[in-house]
Write a protein that holds these residues in place. Structure first.
Motif, PDB file in Angstrom:
ATOM      1  N   THR A 428       0.833  -1.196   0.000  1.00 39.65           N
ATOM      2  CA  THR A 428       0.000   0.000   0.000  1.00 39.65           C
ATOM      3  C   THR A 428       0.869   1.248   0.000  1.00 39.65           C
ATOM      4  O   THR A 428       1.767   1.386   0.844  1.00 39.65           O
ATOM      5  N   ASN A 429       0.604   2.158  -0.937  1.00 37.93           N
ATOM      6  CA  ASN A 429       1.456   3.340  -1.077  1.00 37.93           C
ATOM      7  C   ASN A 429       1.481   4.203   0.173  1.00 37.93           C
ATOM      8  O   ASN A 429       2.492   4.832   0.493  1.00 37.93           O
ATOM      9  N   GLY A 430       0.353   4.263   0.871  1.00 39.24           N
ATOM     10  CA  GLY A 430       0.291   5.113   2.054  1.00 39.24           C
ATOM     11  C   GLY A 430       0.912   4.507   3.283  1.00 39.24           C
ATOM     12  O   GLY A 430       1.055   5.187   4.302  1.00 39.24           O
ATOM     13  N   GLY A 431       1.278   3.219   3.193  1.00 36.73           N
ATOM     14  CA  GLY A 431       1.929   2.572   4.327  1.00 36.73           C
ATOM     15  C   GLY A 431       1.088   1.464   4.923  1.00 36.73           C
ATOM     16  O   GLY A 431      -0.144   1.538   4.944  1.00 36.73           O
ATOM     17  N   GLU A 432       1.753   0.421   5.407  1.00 36.34           N
ATOM     18  CA  GLU A 432       1.112  -0.687   6.100  1.00 36.34           C
ATOM     19  C   GLU A 432       2.191  -1.466   6.840  1.00 36.34           C
ATOM     20  O   GLU A 432       3.383  -1.353   6.530  1.00 36.34           O
ATOM     21  N   PRO A 433       1.805  -2.252   7.849  1.00 38.07           N
ATOM     22  CA  PRO A 433       2.810  -2.996   8.601  1.00 38.07           C
ATOM     23  C   PRO A 433       3.531  -4.020   7.738  1.00 38.07           C
ATOM     24  O   PRO A 433       2.912  -4.712   6.932  1.00 38.07           O
ATOM     25  N   ILE A 434       4.849  -4.107   7.911  1.00 38.22           N
ATOM     26  CA  ILE A 434       5.671  -5.140   7.289  1.00 38.22           C
ATOM     27  C   ILE A 434       6.479  -5.785   8.406  1.00 38.22           C
ATOM     28  O   ILE A 434       7.126  -5.077   9.191  1.00 38.22           O
ATOM     29  N   ALA A 435       6.423  -7.113   8.496  1.00 35.62           N
ATOM     30  CA  ALA A 435       7.100  -7.803   9.593  1.00 35.62           C
ATOM     31  C   ALA A 435       7.846  -9.020   9.064  1.00 35.62           C
ATOM     32  O   ALA A 435       7.430  -9.649   8.090  1.00 35.62           O
ATOM     33  N   LEU A 436       8.949  -9.348   9.725  1.00 36.55           N
ATOM     34  CA  LEU A 436       9.739 -10.544   9.447  1.00 36.55           C
ATOM     35  C   LEU A 436       9.664 -11.423  10.686  1.00 36.55           C
ATOM     36  O   LEU A 436      10.032 -10.974  11.782  1.00 36.55           O
ATOM     37  N   LEU A 437       9.211 -12.677  10.523  1.00 39.34           N
ATOM     38  CA  LEU A 437       8.920 -13.531  11.666  1.00 39.34           C
ATOM     39  C   LEU A 437       9.622 -14.874  11.551  1.00 39.34           C
ATOM     40  O   LEU A 437       9.742 -15.429  10.463  1.00 39.34           O
ATOM     41  N   SER A 438      10.070 -15.383  12.700  1.00 40.98           N
ATOM     42  CA  SER A 438      10.494 -16.779  12.788  1.00 40.98           C
ATOM     43  C   SER A 438       9.356 -17.570  13.421  1.00 40.98           C
ATOM     44  O   SER A 438       8.281 -17.029  13.682  1.00 40.98           O
ATOM     45  N   ASP A 439       9.588 -18.844  13.684  1.00 41.64           N
ATOM     46  CA  ASP A 439       8.545 -19.660  14.311  1.00 41.64           C
ATOM     47  C   ASP A 439       8.288 -19.241  15.748  1.00 41.64           C
ATOM     48  O   ASP A 439       7.224 -19.532  16.302  1.00 41.64           O
ATOM     49  N   THR A 440       9.264 -18.556  16.361  1.00 43.74           N
ATOM     50  CA  THR A 440       9.159 -18.275  17.791  1.00 43.74           C
ATOM     51  C   THR A 440       9.059 -16.800  18.139  1.00 43.74           C
ATOM     52  O   THR A 440       8.600 -16.466  19.225  1.00 43.74           O
ATOM     53  N   GLU A 441       9.504 -15.895  17.239  1.00 41.56           N
ATOM     54  CA  GLU A 441       9.495 -14.480  17.625  1.00 41.56           C
ATOM     55  C   GLU A 441       9.495 -13.582  16.404  1.00 41.56           C
ATOM     56  O   GLU A 441       9.695 -14.021  15.269  1.00 41.56           O
ATOM     57  N   GLU A 442       9.267 -12.314  16.683  1.00 43.41           N
ATOM     58  CA  GLU A 442       9.300 -11.291  15.642  1.00 43.41           C
ATOM     59  C   GLU A 442      10.736 -10.810  15.489  1.00 43.41           C
ATOM     60  O   GLU A 442      11.359 -10.376  16.450  1.00 43.41           O
TER      61      GLU A 442
END
Length: 880
Positions: A428-442
């Motif tokens: 989304t051009n206006g911004g949105e959450p992006i996250a990188l996750l493992s099986d146990t934590e962010e």
């Protein structure tokens, strides 16, 4: 026949498949005392012939070769014997080896004799060594017989029942030397044989020609169920190949390896540490253990990550004793570790690639490994908004970048460090959450918006959003800005805005939520486990902390009583307070909380504004507390009356007497463009948009049910000095905080020497009110001035003090020849604190020549009285 066919298949592919067959060979040896050695004989039946290599004689018509295995194929009941001759040779050790299978339950009517040694090719035996198999009942096993001058002697017998089962098979090796014999066997077709019996026997007579033979006794129903293979006499075992090859090195840990060979090993030989030489050296081997085809090596030292090693093996031996010398294998040690919080950063986001600047028109994100680990990305998931994506196999090295986009777009970038996904969702051009996750934590998370670009020209597309300092894990918007690269982005490479921010945890501000709740605001999120017990209250007012709530970068303290304006409260923060990555407060922090008063009109004034910033730059609004009270900012808002846009002040919670605070939508932009004297007094938040042509900045108190205007300023570009060529990026500064806000003479362009603006500092054009003279008259400040923009006496200040109020004033500036060059006021109503300002411009707005000028003022009262005042001033070219 199923077991026979299985063995035939083993025999056909034995040599090619030694890597998958366990070898555990045990040797049977027996002594012929003064006997000499035989010449070699080797028969695998792979050539399909009995007439050569070697030559077989006797009842050869009763046998056939099928798929490399010899099978009895007689027409009717009887017995069949075939012989192969081998010559005598002088030596002291001899070996016989063979495979035999009877696809039935043997009996005295259906039995086999393996003639290892005979001095004649006829029966009965004269001098011979024979292995017999076949008897009636369940006791069937192998028996070794020796014949001397026709006399039969049983040398040894296996345990009862070893060969009694239908389709039983026997792989055997008999080895002799001058003093002993060993018999090694396998009953399941295994390549490696196990030692079963040892012993001694009487010597056999010597002969010039010796024979190896196979004798089958059978009934009609068993006339095709005898099978033989892999016959040797004093030759290399057909089971062993040409010695074990090292085929793989597996890394089990930083100091442990597992070697895999293509054949079962001589465990005693392979357990010797001096067989193995490692380069670079890892010190001594602390453990060597071989089992089957594998050897485990454990070294004293750990391997260095991302390093190439070579293992030299001086000699390897298989379970049959066959050796292979001087093998080597190289391998790379790459220790893959699990990602933890902060190891990998989301470092660049291309959400809006159009209009294209110089990059492929594709959306993508970039990851950066800030750790010392080698991390397998396939163990991680990428979340973009509501999309959950599994990453492909890719090892991200320390301090390396990787571009992640759609598979078909990776090629367009021409990068080796690109990772393509089958489906890459739109960002989304206006911004949105992006996250990188493992099986146990962010591992990392970015809740970005398009405000983070901080560049009005670059947030419209074609430019990426870049992370400034990957080492700062707790900062949010202040750690991001639009790419400054000429190509619009830096995919897969070092970011163009990369910088070391060196931000340490600190208490940014605090404010009262209500009379019994205090909100502490830190400059970055705190660790989740923060406890209010870390906050030690030493207030003399005996107000105790009875509860707390922690949320990100805030801690709300609940007091046991209400406090009143004007009181003081002391709160000490210990170094146990840590940020999200575990960094502590550098020193203990003591906060003296002065309980603030609610502001009233005139307590807080608009002190400086930037409404026409440089291209891509941000506006700012500066306020000053001109009262003698500590004032609450809770409920205070900034308002543009023209468009009714209102934004509440979110931090700090209060403003001290005389304190100057600044708010902007892009803190980093202001810091990069102007010399900010007190960066901790510069706050980032949404502020009302300010038009360039004209506009309004108001300070509104909404602490009660009604709006209270604390101050309001109507600005226009005309308030800038006319002789200034360029006002873009230059602020308007208040001259006197105690004079009327909308008095035109109370505003002046910030000086060149100050950098065009003075956010958080005393205004470059500030001229506070002097003590009013005791008698009526005209007070001239800076009577010698130089309007050159250096911030030093840039203008003349005239303070007119009539002897009574309700007077109208007309003030003019005249040159030495009596000509009016500027009319400063015409019948203007002046307050007691108001003043007039002259920056040296004439009626047309042009700067007049240096020289002496006369100030002539007339004051008109309602009763018709007129008071006149005259003073002189000097406009200088340059003041030092």
């Amino acid at each position: 026949m199923q077991n026979i066919e299985a063995y035939c298949d083993i025999s056909r592919h034995l040599i090619d498949n030694l890597s998958s067959v366990r070898q555990s060979i045990l040797i049977l040896t027996f002594s012929l005392l003064a006997f000499g050695a035989f010449a070699q004989m080797s028969e695998s039946f792979e050539d399909g012939e009995l007439g050569s290599n070697p030559t077989w004689e006797g009842d050869t018509g009763d046998f056939v070769i099928e798929d490399g295995v010899l099978r009895l194929n007689a027409a009717e009941a009887g017995n069949s014997v075939i012989w192969s001759q081998y010559p005598w040779a002088v030596d002291g050790q001899h070996v016989w080896e063979f495979f035999a299978n009877l696809d039935f339950s043997p009996s005295t009517s259906n039995q086999v004799e393996i003639i290892l040694y005979a001095d004649q090719a006829s029966l009965p035996y004269n001098n011979a060594l024979v292995i017999k198999w076949g008897e009636t009942g369940l006791s069937d096993t192998w028996e070794i017989y020796q014949y001397t001058d026709g006399v039969e002697v049983l040398v040894d017998r296996g345990e009862d029942g070893l060969l009694a089962d239908p389709s039983a098979s026997l792989t055997a090796r008999l080895t002799t030397d001058l003093s002993s014999w060993n018999f090694s066997t396998s009953y399941d077709g295994a390549v490696c044989l196990e030692d079963e019996r040892q012993g001694t026997m009487s010597p056999l007579p010597m002969a010039e020609q010796l024979y190896f033979g196979l004798k089958c006794d059978y009934t009609t129903s068993r006339s095709s169920s005898f099978f033989f293979d892999n016959i040797i006499v004093d030759s290399t075992s057909l089971l062993a190949g040409d010695g074990p090859d090292l085929i793989d090195i597996e890394i089990l840990s930083s100091n442990t390896l597992r070697l895999t060979f293509d054949a079962d090993l001589d465990e005693f030989w392979m357990d010797q540490a001096d067989r193995y030489v490692m380069t670079p050296s890892l010190g001594s081997l602390s453990s060597v253990m071989s089992t089957g085809k594998e050897v485990s090596l454990q070294y004293e030292m750990d391997m260095t990550n991302a390093t190439s090693y070579t293992l030299d093996l001086t000699e390897a031996r298989d379970c049959n004793g066959i050796a292979k010398a001087e093998q080597s294998m190289s391998f790379d040690f790459l220790l893959i570790e699990e990602a933890a919080f902060g190891d990998i950063r989301i470092s660049e986001i291309m959400a809006d690639p159009s209009p294209v600047v110089a990059q492929p028109e594709a959306e993508w994100i970039e990851l950066y490994n800030r750790s010392d680990k080698f991390i397998q990305l396939s163990t991680l998931n990428l979340q973009i908004g509501n999309d959950d994506l599994s990453l492909s196999d890719y090892v991200l090295e320390p301090r390396a970048y990787v571009l992640i986009t759609e598979e078909e777009d990776v090629v367009a970038f021409g990068l080796e460090n690109g990772l393509g996904l089958v489906r890459f969702p739109g960002i989304t051009n206006g911004g949105e959450p992006i996250a990188l996750l493992s099986d146990t934590e962010e591992i990392d998370r970015v809740d970005w918006t398009d405000d983070w670009y901080r560049d009005a020209d670059r947030d419209q597309g074609g430019y990426s959003l870049e992370l400034i300092d990957p080492q700062e894990l707790c900062l949010a918007s202040s750690n991001w800005r639009a790419s400054q690269a000429d190509l619009g982005a830096t995919p897969g490479a070092e970011n163009s805005v990369l910088d070391d921010l060196n931000v340490t945890l600190s208490l940014a501000s605090w404010r009262f939520v209500n009379a019994s709740e205090i909100l502490l605001l830190f400059n970055m999120p705190l660790k989740d486990e923060q406890l209010w017990s870390n906050l030690i209250n030493t207030s003399a007012l005996d107000a105790q902390i009875v509860d707390y709530m922690h949320d990100g970068d805030q801690i709300l303290l609940v007091l046991d009583r209400e406090v009143t304006a004007g009181e003081s409260l002391r709160i000490s923060l210990s170094e146990n307070v840590v940020d999200c990555q575990g960094d502590i407060l550098v020193t203990d922090t003591t906060v003296v909380v002065n309980i603030p008063f609610d502001p009233i009109p005139g307590d807080i004034v608009v002190n400086e504004i930037l409404f026409d910033p440089f291209s891509g730059g941000a506006d700012f609004i500066e306020l000053q507390n001109i009262s003698s009270k500590t004032l609450s900012l809770a409920g205070l808002a900034l308002l543009n009356v023209d468009n009714d846009q209102l934004d509440f002040i979110t931090e700090p919670g209060q403003i001290a007497p005389g304190e100057i605070l600044v708010w902007t939508s892009d803190r980093q932009d202001i810091l990069s463009r102007y010399p900010v004297a007190f960066p901790d007094k510069l706050y980032q938040q949404e502020i009302p948009a300010m038009n360039i042509a004209r506009g309004n900045v108001s300070v509104i108190w909404l602490g009660s049910s009604e709006r209270t205007v604390i101050d309001s300023f109507d600005y226009t570009p005309d308030l800038h000095q006319a002789f200034i060529d360029e006002t873009k990026g230059r602020s308007l500064e208040r001259v006197d905080g105690n004079s009327s806000t909308n008095l035109a003479s109370n505003w002046h362009s910030a000086s060149d020497a100050s950098g065009g603006a003075t956010p958080t500092a005393v205004n470059s054009q500030s001229t506070p009110s002097s003590s009013m003279q005791s008698s009526p008259g005209l007070l001239v400040e800076n009577e010698v001035f130089s309007p050159n923009g250096d911030g030093y006496k840039d203008f003349l200040v005239l303070r007119l003090h009539p002897d009574r109020p309700s007077a109208l004033a007309t003030v003019g500036i005249y040159d030495a020849e009596g000509r009016q060059v500027r009319l400063l006021a015409s019948n203007q109503l002046l307050g007691q604190q108001d003043f007039l300002r002259w920056s040296g411009e004439n009626h047309e707005g042009n700067l007049v020549r240096p020289g002496i000028y006369v100030i002539f003022a007339q004051v008109f009262f309602e009763d018709g009285e007129v008071q006149e005042y005259k003073e002189t001033c000097v406009l200088a070219k340059q003041l030092n």
